[in-house]
Design an enzyme around this catalytic site. Structure first.
Site, short mmCIF file in Angstrom:
data_model
loop_
_atom_site.label_atom_id
_atom_site.label_comp_id
_atom_site.label_asym_id
_atom_site.label_seq_id
_atom_site.Cartn_x
_atom_site.Cartn_y
_atom_site.Cartn_z
N ARG A 11 6.55 20.29 4.36
CA ARG A 11 6.48 21.37 3.15
C ARG A 11 6.73 22.63 3.70
O ARG A 11 6.23 22.93 4.75
CB ARG A 11 5.16 21.18 2.77
CG ARG A 11 4.91 19.71 1.81
CD ARG A 11 3.70 19.95 0.83
NE ARG A 11 4.04 18.57 -0.26
CZ ARG A 11 3.51 17.57 0.29
NH1 ARG A 11 2.84 17.09 1.15
NH2 ARG A 11 3.59 16.61 -0.56
N SER B 242 8.84 9.68 -4.31
CA SER B 242 7.20 9.89 -4.67
C SER B 242 6.51 8.62 -4.87
O SER B 242 6.84 7.71 -5.73
CB SER B 242 7.38 10.81 -5.77
OG SER B 242 5.97 10.71 -6.30
N ASP C 188 4.00 8.49 -6.47
CA ASP C 188 3.10 8.52 -7.64
C ASP C 188 3.81 8.03 -8.84
O ASP C 188 3.15 7.90 -10.08
CB ASP C 188 3.09 9.97 -8.06
CG ASP C 188 2.39 10.85 -6.72
OD1 ASP C 188 1.58 10.21 -6.11
OD2 ASP C 188 2.57 12.12 -6.65
N ARG D 29 -21.19 -6.89 -5.37
CA ARG D 29 -21.29 -5.28 -5.35
C ARG D 29 -20.31 -4.51 -6.37
O ARG D 29 -19.19 -5.01 -6.54
CB ARG D 29 -20.76 -4.90 -3.90
CG ARG D 29 -22.02 -4.79 -2.74
CD ARG D 29 -21.76 -3.87 -1.62
NE ARG D 29 -22.63 -4.06 -0.87
CZ ARG D 29 -22.99 -4.60 0.35
NH1 ARG D 29 -21.84 -4.91 0.96
NH2 ARG D 29 -24.31 -4.40 1.10
N GLY E 152 -1.92 9.47 -6.56
CA GLY E 152 -1.10 9.55 -7.80
C GLY E 152 -1.06 10.94 -8.17
O GLY E 152 -0.60 11.34 -9.18
N VAL F 154 -3.32 5.52 3.77
CA VAL F 154 -2.79 4.03 3.93
C VAL F 154 -1.97 3.78 2.96
O VAL F 154 -0.77 3.06 3.14
CB VAL F 154 -4.23 3.27 3.87
CG1 VAL F 154 -3.67 1.62 3.39
CG2 VAL F 154 -5.15 3.35 4.89
N MET G 11 15.76 -19.97 -0.78
CA MET G 11 15.81 -20.84 -2.02
C MET G 11 16.46 -20.23 -3.31
O MET G 11 17.13 -19.06 -2.92
CB MET G 11 14.31 -21.12 -2.48
CG MET G 11 13.71 -22.02 -1.58
SD MET G 11 12.08 -22.16 -2.26
CE MET G 11 11.56 -23.57 -1.46
N GLN H 228 8.39 -18.99 1.01
CA GLN H 228 8.75 -18.43 -0.09
C GLN H 228 8.23 -18.42 -1.47
O GLN H 228 7.92 -17.43 -2.28
CB GLN H 228 10.44 -18.71 -0.34
CG GLN H 228 11.15 -18.44 0.57
CD GLN H 228 12.58 -18.99 0.66
OE1 GLN H 228 13.66 -18.43 -0.10
NE2 GLN H 228 12.89 -20.21 1.24
#
Ligand code: ADP
Length: 746
Positions: free
Chosen positions: A80, A155, A157, A192, A200, A289, A565, A656
């Site tokens: 950036r 992107s 997002d 839990r 996003g 991640v 396949m 596959q």
């Protein structure tokens, strides 16, 4: 600094900017190689716009973008740059462009980067003039000062209005869904509640699709803020859910989520509000991640096509800057400024609390999916579906054929959307066997709660083999079950079974009910549909296996022949070849000759000799040719390839079909299943007893009358049939083999 005259045949530069996204490398490769083929001199600008300002520019060759399609991030770096936002920064950038005689620029990035590109293009003449008047360059050095710009949206997002796809969104969804599947098993063990925050920016795409794919019980997205009393409703949903046997609560929160008063609503606040109401929860913020890791097969494939499209746009002589987009399942282009402006407008609408406008910008299909998710995360069918004493409609559902990942998401949708509409869902067990032997049960709302992550069919499937008297047995069961409609999810065997039932209506009145077939086959060979459930997971399995196979080579120069396949459909082979950068792809639809194979061996040998390459890759569909088997091709390449490479073959086989369904398969399965139930219930309501098959065509869900099946190519006899992905096959060689090598053999 020596400045060359800008000519219309000037050089081309490519840069990646803003947030990185898996698939950017596929786009760089597709763009660079198409540009080289078109005769351009091609430069990479390293580290985005900052690199343009700093002059971090290097010429690229065919080989410099080899072996990158499978890598995450961007090999040419991104950044950036606040300096580029200023005119003074852009002035430096222009000076560097002029130095390299670059008059065409491809920018891969988000709406910010694309705006930057457009700003540069618009100001280019005046920036050149400024350089001239300051004496930085001499006036005679520059001809017509123009810069042509093309963009590809990179992107995760998926927020660009006007494109159904942005580079990296599918891979990000892979990361998110893998994480949600992993969280599910620990959440299940401890019963839990987890709040998972996903990326996003101000777009809820990743959160919504992740919620649909994982079966989340809560979802907060910017475009649809929850009602004022959301915390009470969520508490009730969790507590009541526990009583109903729900062991896992995944609450997905988009990073841009807001409450109805337009105040930010993050995972910590959701946790706090739940805590105040006595509900314990854990937070997982997936963070970067989601950006990382290898690109998914879809991202490799479409980003490659985006790259090639950028060059097409640059050579099309359009006045306005263009960006590559995916619309109606086809790669094309649209005006950059309008798309960026529409995207910005959606952002502004959200900021102003105009959620309806922001939702509309995401499209009708997206809004429909949000509606489906709302129903799917309920604890039980809505009240209106339970009332009255009338007999409920009963829809039977069966799965037929070989395993195709994503079928369970379709079943889950049929069960929940069917029950929510007030119908009963009769789940036929073990596919055709259950139909014949009368094995079925009435499905309950909570039954498919955790089905999404499983491959195969939770109801059991099976291959339909016609046996004597089977129709009478099925008719007997249908009479007993009192079915008002039938949905068969399956492959060609399932379609044949439904065809038999349909044709036997005169003899067996039990079959005179609306019926619909939903395509599920990794081969993607079913009529009336460009997509069948399971094909995306299979494609990812293949691409993943190829990554491993290629990594197994250290020093030896080697060509791999990989058999995939697909039956008589070359879809998997073509897509796998394009997504993995294979040199050759042999499919049943295109006749293969010994001459072609001989040509390819020599060309491959040339490629090894002339380029510093270590691996070659050939993808062969299992039925590409009766005689030129995988063994034959491997032997031929080994024998005639000389000393340039040795050959290994790999027959991928059933891996596959297996594994956890990809996000795309889960989401498309939800979509097809939703329309299948809706169509069936509408048919019953108006007493139309037709049979139908459903499909996705040019991005839309289409319901075909059964009579259209006669006009559709039989998947078992598809040779030479027209394929919507025919252009993919044409692109494979062009992008994998250096034109200098290719032209030697012409
Ligand atoms: P993305 O491209 O992912 O939306 P950003 O909005 O951060 O990411 O933009 C990336 C870079 O693009 C910025 O750092 C800046 O250098 C450049 N850029 C963004 N908007 C503009 C603009 N309006 N004018 C000039 N450059 C811009």
């Amino acid at each position: 600094m020596a400045i060359k005259k800008i000519r219309s045949s000037g050089a081309l530069a490519i840069l990646t900017s803003g947030g990185d996204a898996p698939g950017m490398n596929g786009c760089v490769r597709g763009c660079v190689r198409t540009a080289l083929e078109a005769g351009f001199k091609v430069y990479a600008v390293y580290e985005g716009y900052q690199g343009l300002i700093d002059g971090n520019i290097k010429e690229l060759s065919w080989e410099s973008v080899g072996n990158i399609i499978q890598l995450g991030g961007t090999v040419i770096g991104t950044a950036r740059s606040s300096e580029f936002r200023e005119r003074s920064g852009r002035l430096k950038a222009v000076r560097n462009l002029l130095h390299y005689n670059i008059d065409k620029l491809v920018v891969i990035g988000g709406d910010g980067s694309l705006s930057g590109a457009e700003a540069l293009r618009a100001e280019f003449p005046s920036l050149v003039e400024e350089l001239q008047s300051s004496g930085a360059i001499s006036a005679s050095d520059v001809g017509t000062p123009t810069l042509t710009v093309a963009g590809a949206i990179g992107s995760i997002d998926n927020d660009m209005v006007g494109s159904d796809y942005t580079i990296g969104a599918d891979s990000a969804l892979h990361r998110i869904v893998e994480a949600l599947d992993a969280i599910t098993s620990t959440a299940y063990s401890h019963q839990r509640t987890f709040i998972i925050e996903v990326m996003g920016r101000n777009c809820g795409h990743l959160a919504l699709m992740a919620a649909l794919a994982s079966g989340a019980s809560g979802c907060f997205i910017p475009e649809m803020p929850p009602p004022e009393n959301w915390a009470d409703l969520l508490q009730e949903n969790i507590l009541e859910g526990a009583k109903a046997g729900r062991r896992v609560n995944l609450i997905i929160a988009a990073e841009g989520a807001c409450d109805i008063n337009n105040h930010k609503l993050d995972a910590a606040q959701i946790k706090d509000e739940l805590k105040k109401r006595g509900v314990d929860s854990r937070i997982t913020i997936l963070g970067h991640v989601q950006r990382g890791g290898v690109p998914s097969a879809y991202d490799r494939l479409i980003s490659t096509l985006f790259g090639a499209e950028c060059i097409k746009m640059l050579t099309a002589d359009k006045q306005e800057s263009q960006i590559a987009v995916l619309q109606r399942n086809r790669v094309g282009s649209t005006g950059l400024t309008a798309a960026v402006e529409a995207t910005r407008a959606a952002g502004r609408a959200l900021a102003a609390g105009d959620y309806a406008s922001a939702g509309r910008a995401r499209g009708d299909e997206w809004l429909r999916m949000a509606g489906i998710q709302k129903t799917m995360m309920r604890l039980s069918p809505p009240e209106h579906s339970k009332s009255n004493n009338q007999r409920k409609l009963r829809i039977a559902v069966a799965t037929c054929g070989r395993a195709a990942a994503g079928v369970n998401s379709a079943l889950r949708t049929i069960i929940r959307m069917g029950l929510a509409s007030g119908a009963e869902i009769l789940a036929i067990e073990e596919g055709p066997t259950g139909m014949i032997q009368g094995k079925a049960h009435l499905a309950e709302w909570m039954e498919p709660e955790l089905w999404n992550a499983f491959g195969g069919s939770r109801l059991g499937a099976g291959i339909y083999r016609q046996t004597a008297g089977d129709l009478s047995k099925i008719a007997g069961n249908f009479r007993q079950w009192q079915c008002d409609g039938l949905i068969v999810i399956g492959d060609w065997g399932g379609y044949r079974l439904l065809d038999r039932l349909y044709k036997a209506r005169k003899r067996h009145a039990e079959f005179a009910i609306p019926m619909i077939a939903v395509p599920a086959s990794i081969n993607n060979d079913l009529p009336g549909s460009e997509y069948s459930i399971g094909c995306d997971t299979a494609l990812n399995n293949i691409v993943d296996a190829i990554d491993k196979i290629r990594n197994s080579t250290d020093t030896a120069k080697r060509t791999y022949v990989v058999e995939v396949m697909g039956r008589y459909s070359g879809y998997l082979a073509c897509c796998a070849a394009l997504a993995s950068g294979a040199e050759y792809c042999y499919t049943p639809e295109r006749p293969l000759s010994l001459d072609e194979l001989r040509h390819d061996v020599r060309e491959m040998a040339d490629a090894f000799k002339l380029e510093n390459r270590h691996t070659g890759l050939i993808i062969r569909n299992e039925n590409a040719h009766d005689d030129y088997s995988t063994d034959f091709i491997a032997t031929l390449f080994e024998a005639d390839g000389g000393d340039e490479f040795d050959v290994r073959k790999a027959v991928l086989g059933p891996i596959q079909q297996g594994g956890s369904p990809s996000p795309l398969d889960r989401i498309q399965a939800v979509r097809l299943a939703y329309f299948a139930v809706r169509n069936l219930l509408e048919s019953i309501a108006v007493d139309v007893k037709g049979a139908y098959f459903i499909g996705c065509q040019a991005g839309e869900v289409v319901i075909h009358p059964w009579s259209d099946l006669r006009h559709s190519p039989d998947p078992w006899k598809r040779t030479r049939c027209k394929r919507w992905y025919g252009d993919y096959e044409k692109a494979i060689r062009k992008l994998a083999i250096n034109p200098e090598v290719r032209n030697r053999r012409r």
